[in-house]
Structures are given as C-alpha cells and as structure tokens.
Design a protein around this motif. Structure first.
Motif, PDB file in Angstrom:
ATOM      1  N   UNK A 270     -12.775 -32.644  -3.435  1.00 11.38           N
ATOM      2  CA  UNK A 270     -13.552 -33.559  -2.599  1.00 11.38           C
ATOM      3  C   UNK A 270     -14.723 -32.831  -1.943  1.00 11.38           C
ATOM      4  N   UNK A 271     -14.454 -31.600  -1.496  1.00 10.52           N
ATOM      5  CA  UNK A 271     -15.514 -30.785  -0.918  1.00 10.52           C
ATOM      6  C   UNK A 271     -16.612 -30.486  -1.922  1.00 10.52           C
ATOM      7  N   UNK A 272     -16.222 -30.235  -3.172  1.00 11.19           N
ATOM      8  CA  UNK A 272     -17.200 -29.953  -4.232  1.00 11.19           C
ATOM      9  C   UNK A 272     -18.143 -31.137  -4.434  1.00 11.19           C
ATOM     10  N   UNK A 273     -17.579 -32.329  -4.484  1.00 13.16           N
ATOM     11  CA  UNK A 273     -18.402 -33.504  -4.744  1.00 13.16           C
ATOM     12  C   UNK A 273     -19.405 -33.733  -3.616  1.00 13.16           C
ATOM     13  N   UNK A 274     -18.971 -33.546  -2.386  1.00 13.21           N
ATOM     14  CA  UNK A 274     -19.898 -33.712  -1.257  1.00 13.21           C
ATOM     15  C   UNK A 274     -20.944 -32.606  -1.244  1.00 13.21           C
TER      16      UNK A 274
END
Length: 453
Positions: free
Chosen positions: A432-436
């Motif tokens: 999720x952090x990667x996508x943001x």
C-alpha cells in the motif's frame, strides 16, 4: 523496468529509470514507447498507422533513438555490481534519541503505543543522553556532520535532559571535529516562551505535529482525558514558526487516516494558516484497525494528491506557494547512488537509543527485542554485526519486487520498518505504501515541470 511513462497535469512524461532522466514528450513518442522495446519498426507502423502518418512515426522514432544514443532512455544500470560489492565500513551519521518513553497525548494511531513503546513509561537520564552522544561521536568515523533528533513520546516532558544533551553535544562535538546538529519532534502541547526560545536558538529543524483541521485533529490527537489538543497547539505552533530565524527549518507534520481521506483539505487548511513547510502523511496501521488505509481507498487518495498538485502549481505561480514534504524530490539528479538504493540508512548509518541506552536500527523497531543492536554503556561489545549487515544489504538490489519497479531509485525500497511489520521481512515492500509513493512521485515530477516552465 527501464522506462516509465505517465500522464499528469496534461503532460506526457517519460522517466528513464536508471539515469533518472525525465522527458516531456509529444503524443507520437508517448504512443511509440508502448511498443518500442521490441524495436520492431513494422510492428510500430502497424499499431499506430490509423493514428499517425508514417512521417510522424519516423520523426518520433528518430527522437527516441537520439535519446538512447545520449544515454537518456533505456539506459543501463551501471551501479548494481559496484553496490553489491561494496564492503566499505558503515559509520553512524544520525541518531534518534528517545528522550521520553512517555507522552501527554493518546493519539489513536500512535506507532509507539501511546508513547511507551510497549514497555514502561520512563524518561531518559542525562547520563544516558551523554553516553549516546559519546557513542555517536565514536562511531561516526570520518563523518563531520552528525544529526541528533530528540524524540519521544513527547521529548518536552524531559526538557532538562533536552537542554543538558544539547549543551553536552555542542561542547563535545568540536573536541573531535564534529558538528552535531540537533532537531526535535514535538506535539507542541508543552511549548512556552522558554522552550520556544531554546528550540529556535539550538535546533536546526523542528517538527511540529498537527493533523490539520480542528475536527480532524481533535478526533485523533487527544489528551489522556479524551479532549482535543487543537486549541492549545495551533497558537503555539504559529508562535514557534514566527520566531524561526532564517536558515532554521521547520515543518508542520500531520497524519491522514481513513477518517480524513479528504486530506487535501487539511493540507490547504495549514497552508491558509500561513505555514510554508507542510507534511500530511499516510497512517501505517495493522489491517483491521478502523483507522487503517485499505486498497479500496487508493483512488480517493490519488484524487487528493492530484488536487493538491494542481492547487500547488496555481499558488506557486501566484507567488504564494508552500512546500509539501512528499512532493519535495530532486528531479535534476537526486542524492548519491548509495542514498538512492539504501534510503535512510537505518541499522547501519542511523540508529535509535532508548531511555535505558539500548540501541535499535530506528525508532520504529524500538520494543522489538529481536532488533536490539547493543547498549551505549557496553562500548567494548560493539554493535550486533548481523543486524548491521542485514540492514546494510537490505537495499533495492536485494529486494526482488523492487527491481521490477520504476520507482526504486526514488523510494529506495520503502521503509524497512513498514516492510518488516507487514511482511516479516525488510526485503518485501509494504504494498500500500508503494502505491501511494509512486503516485506522489508522479505528482512531484509534474509539479516541478509545471513550475519551472
């Protein structure tokens, strides 16, 4: 992945991943790149013949080949072998000094278990603080500049130790040719004239925590009795910022959760209150927590970043711009390659020290006994070399998922603590952090381009 292309703010943007070169291209080049890696001219003609003429396609191909010849597109990674072979010793350049494992707030998303790091509430003695300074001086090697972040919990609950360690660092550093620069992160509830003056006189940076609008802040950043903190902290933060002298940094830092997916409004609220350095960051919480972000929230979050980009472009052009921490990237070269592939240096260049002197790879690992690296009072034993090596080699080249990601040299493989807490392994990124992060990078690049026109 060697090339990434995207559309943002009406621009066709292409990134050459390995060189870091960024190109704004026309529609023809943008579309050709969908098929170019096969380098099959006949295929490109066939795919695009109904959209462009042969001469337009040929001109686009010529532009692409010129960039390739200059090493600015589809370039090779010339750093991988050197980085993997790097066995140079690591030296500590930054220290997180947890001067207080206690807090007078009970923020509902707190990673530090409301300030006590899942242990007992305690304050760091000046003896431990001084030993931590001795430790970082000894282990900084040839580095001249050392950063010490005074952290908590709430560090101003332990103001006497804060004052004492700053005085000690400023006395001891020059004896060894070191420039020790202090920063502090505070919830601002304990700020008064004395503390504001001391921080402004002695800290190169101060991070002031506020989540934005009153209704957002006071739902999450609450006192022990459940009351909100906004009415106390906003005037104090404004006073602190107004007294910062030139060259002294600050930023107001908040967190958005599932309770305020419209966080664009919190950023703009802070900007309209006169703050020029702002950070509103995504919460990181375990799945199932009602405040935790979810995959399904990403479209709304991306929409907020898009709105923020557009508004920032407008305000910068009007001469009333502000900085947003997560959009502050260098598109003209960035940091050195070792910074690009290793990130913050947690566990080998950056460590955290607790009130009892235990040393951890960073403040977010504090409380997990697997990651105790040593203690400032046990100088002769040194630090745990296995932990050092694990983190030193936990760079993007040893993260298989990262090697297939275009953003790897911008995010450096993500936060090691988040990776571990979600996946049990620092080498597996927090999705999720990667996508943001990828969305923020795209917005940041468009912002830079649009405001340099």
């Amino acid at each position: 992945m060697n090339v990434h292309k995207f559309k943002q703010q009406g621009l066709n943007i292409v990134i050459d991943v390995n060189s870091g070169a960024i190109h704004v291209v026309d529609d023809v080049v943008y579309d050709i790149l969908n098929y170019f890696e096969d380098n099959n001219k006949e295929l490109i003609y066939e795919k695009l013949k109904d959209k462009y003429s042969i001469s337009e396609i040929d001109e686009g191909l010529s532009d692409i080949n010129e960039l390739i010849e200059k090493g600015l597109l589809f370039s090779k990674d010339v750093f991988q072998d050197a980085v993997k072979r790097n066995e140079e010793p690591s030296y500590i350049k930054a220290l997180c000094l947890n001067v207080a494992h206690d807090c007078n707030l009970r923020c509902k998303y707190c990673f530090a278990s409301k300030g006590d790091y899942n242990g007992k509430r305690e304050l760091m003695s000046i003896e431990v603080a001084k030993k931590a300074i001795d430790f970082v001086i000894k282990n900084s090697g040839p580095r001249k500049n050392i950063e010490v972040d005074l952290f908590g919990g709430e560090p101003l609950l332990n103001f006497e130790t804060v004052k004492g360690v700053v005085e000690y660092g400023k006395t001891e550093g020059p004896k060894y040719g070191k420039d020790i620069r202090f920063t502090i992160t505070t919830n601002a509830t304990r700020l008064d004239d004395e503390k504001i003056k001391f921080i402004n006189d002695n800290m190169v940076n101060v991070v002031l925590s506020i989540d934005g609008r009153k209704e957002v802040n006071d739902k999450i950043r609450v006192r022990c009795d459940g009351s909100g903190s906004f009415d106390t902290i906003l005037p104090q933060i404004k006073k602190m910022v107004s007294n910062r002298t030139k060259g002294k940094q600050y930023y107001v830092r908040g967190t958005f959760t599932r309770e305020n997916l419209d966080f664009y409004n919190d950023v703009i609220f802070l900007a309209d209150e006169g703050f020029k350095e702002i950070s509103i960051e995504p919460v990181v919480l375990e799945d199932g927590n009602p405040l935790a972000l979810r995959e399904e929230d990403l479209p709304k979050i991306f929409e907020q970043y898009d709105k923020l980009t557009e508004e920032m472009i407008k305000r910068i052009k009007e001469g009333r711009g502000f900085k947003f921490y997560h959009f502050a990237i260098d598109i003209n070269g960035g940091p050195c390659i070792y910074k690009r592939i290793s990130g913050c240096g947690a566990g080998h260049e950056y460590v955290a020290v607790t009130p009892n002197g235990d040393i951890y790879p960073c403040h977010q690992f504090v409380g997990n006994n697997k990651f105790v690296m040593g203690n400032v009072f046990n100088e002769n034993e040194g630090l745990d070399k296995n932990i050092i090596n694990t983190f030193k080699h936990g760079h993007v080249y040893n993260k298989p998922e990262c090697m297939n990601c275009w953003a790897r040299f911008y995010c450096s493989g993500g936060c090691q603590a988040n990776n571990y807490n979600f996946n049990g392994d620092i080498h597996i990124p927090y999705h999720l952090g990667c996508e943001m992060m990828k969305k923020r990078i795209e917005c940041a690049i468009a912002l830079k381009i649009k405001t340099q026109e």
